[in-house]
Write a protein that holds these residues in place. Structure first.
Motif, short mmCIF file in Angstrom:
data_model
loop_
_atom_site.label_atom_id
_atom_site.label_comp_id
_atom_site.label_asym_id
_atom_site.label_seq_id
_atom_site.Cartn_x
_atom_site.Cartn_y
_atom_site.Cartn_z
N GLY A 1 0.82 -1.20 0.00
CA GLY A 1 0.00 0.00 0.00
C GLY A 1 0.85 1.25 0.00
N ASP A 2 0.19 2.37 -0.15
CA ASP A 2 0.82 3.67 -0.16
C ASP A 2 0.84 4.20 1.28
OD1 ASP A 2 1.25 6.48 -0.22
OD2 ASP A 2 0.49 6.58 -2.27
N PHE A 3 2.05 4.38 1.82
CA PHE A 3 2.18 4.82 3.20
C PHE A 3 1.38 6.10 3.48
CE2 PHE A 3 4.28 7.62 6.26
CZ PHE A 3 4.03 6.90 7.42
N LEU A 4 1.45 7.06 2.58
CA LEU A 4 0.76 8.33 2.81
C LEU A 4 -0.75 8.16 2.92
CD1 LEU A 4 2.87 10.72 0.60
CD2 LEU A 4 2.67 10.74 3.09
N GLN A 5 -1.31 7.22 2.18
CA GLN A 5 -2.74 6.96 2.29
C GLN A 5 -3.07 6.20 3.56
OE1 GLN A 5 -3.99 5.01 -1.33
NE2 GLN A 5 -3.84 6.89 -2.54
N LEU A 6 -2.17 5.34 4.01
CA LEU A 6 -2.39 4.54 5.21
C LEU A 6 -2.10 5.32 6.50
CD1 LEU A 6 -0.69 1.25 3.97
CD2 LEU A 6 -3.15 1.62 4.30
N ALA A 7 -1.23 6.31 6.42
CA ALA A 7 -0.74 7.02 7.61
C ALA A 7 -1.82 7.46 8.59
CB ALA A 7 0.14 8.20 7.20
N PRO A 8 -2.95 8.02 8.14
CA PRO A 8 -3.94 8.48 9.11
C PRO A 8 -4.55 7.36 9.97
CG PRO A 8 -4.34 9.47 6.96
CD PRO A 8 -3.30 8.42 6.77
N THR A 9 -4.38 6.11 9.55
CA THR A 9 -4.96 4.99 10.30
C THR A 9 -3.93 4.25 11.14
OG1 THR A 9 -4.58 3.37 8.52
CG2 THR A 9 -6.64 4.64 8.44
N LEU A 10 -2.68 4.69 11.11
CA LEU A 10 -1.60 3.95 11.76
C LEU A 10 -1.23 4.52 13.12
CD1 LEU A 10 0.73 3.54 8.65
CD2 LEU A 10 -0.75 1.78 9.66
N GLN A 11 -0.77 3.61 13.99
CA GLN A 11 -0.22 3.99 15.29
C GLN A 11 1.06 3.21 15.49
OE1 GLN A 11 -3.33 3.02 18.10
NE2 GLN A 11 -4.22 5.06 17.93
N ALA A 12 2.05 3.81 16.13
CA ALA A 12 3.32 3.13 16.39
C ALA A 12 4.12 3.92 17.40
CB ALA A 12 4.11 2.96 15.10
N ASP A 13 5.11 3.25 17.98
CA ASP A 13 6.04 3.92 18.89
C ASP A 13 7.08 4.72 18.11
OD1 ASP A 13 4.91 2.64 21.23
OD2 ASP A 13 5.96 0.82 20.61
N VAL A 14 7.51 4.15 16.96
CA VAL A 14 8.55 4.76 16.13
C VAL A 14 8.16 4.56 14.67
CG1 VAL A 14 10.99 4.60 15.42
CG2 VAL A 14 10.38 4.28 17.82
N VAL A 15 8.51 5.54 13.83
CA VAL A 15 8.38 5.39 12.38
C VAL A 15 9.77 5.58 11.78
CG1 VAL A 15 7.42 6.29 10.23
CG2 VAL A 15 5.97 6.12 12.26
N PHE A 16 10.14 4.63 10.93
CA PHE A 16 11.39 4.71 10.19
C PHE A 16 11.08 5.10 8.75
CE2 PHE A 16 14.49 2.60 7.34
CZ PHE A 16 15.61 3.31 7.71
N LEU A 17 11.73 6.17 8.30
CA LEU A 17 11.53 6.66 6.94
C LEU A 17 12.81 6.46 6.12
CD1 LEU A 17 9.80 10.10 7.61
CD2 LEU A 17 8.72 7.99 6.78
#
Length: 179
Positions: free
Chosen positions: A76-92
């Motif tokens: 999937g496209d991270f930018l489209q999924l981002a509003p639904t995601l939760q995490a302690d850390v994001v690696f870009l």
């Protein structure tokens, strides 16, 4: 393409140690080099890439390393999924636009994911967590990484070397900064 764009294993291992947490998102997992190292140290990894072939490679590589059960792979496209995601850390570690980046004296952060740009990408991630590791070209305009931290904010910029050669930089934000 995956062979040339994968983070060197020793560098990925070092970044994983810095990012150790319960739940981490690898927003642009490619062939899975970073996701595998995260899975060795983190409880759970969400590995996202919009290219199904790269996700298949990442899944296979995770099987080889024995960590596939700790990684949730998402095509999937991270930018489209981002509003639904939760995490302690994001690696870009978004695509840098091909090998031509090495010829620039100073790489502009907003050349990443054009037309969106690396600065806008960072703003999307800040809605998930303040704890961000941003893997960028060695010739990045460092001032742009500092500006992402915002007024009064902090960033730690680390040079990533492999065999005495500077290969990239990693910018750490939030609780990932070493005191």
């Amino acid at each position: 393409e995956s062979w040339f764009s994968v983070t060197p294993e020793r560098v990925a291992d070092h970044i994983a140690q810095r990012c150790q947490c319960d739940l981490i998102i690898d927003a642009f997992c490619g062939a899975g080099g970073n996701a595998i190292q995260f899975a060795l140290l983190c409880e759970r990894v969400i590995a996202i890439d919009k290219d199904p072939r790269k996700v298949a490679l990442a899944r296979n590589n995770a099987e080889v390393y024995g960590v596939a059960d700790r990684i949730e792979f998402i095509v999937g496209d991270f930018l489209q999924l981002a509003p639904t995601l939760q995490a302690d850390v994001v690696f870009l570690s978004p695509p840098w636009g091909g090998p031509s980046y090495v010829f620039a004296d100073s790489f502009n952060l907003d050349q990443i994911l054009e037309p969106i740009g690396g600065s806008t990408l960072y703003q999307h991630v800040k809605k998930i967590t303040e704890n961000i590791a941003y893997y960028v070209p060695r010739n990045i305009n460092v001032d742009q990484l500092v500006l992402l931290a915002g007024p009064g904010g902090e960033v730690e910029i680390e040079q990533n070397f492999l065999d005495k050669k500077l290969v990239a930089l990693t910018a750490y934000y939030g609780e990932l900064i070493n005191e």
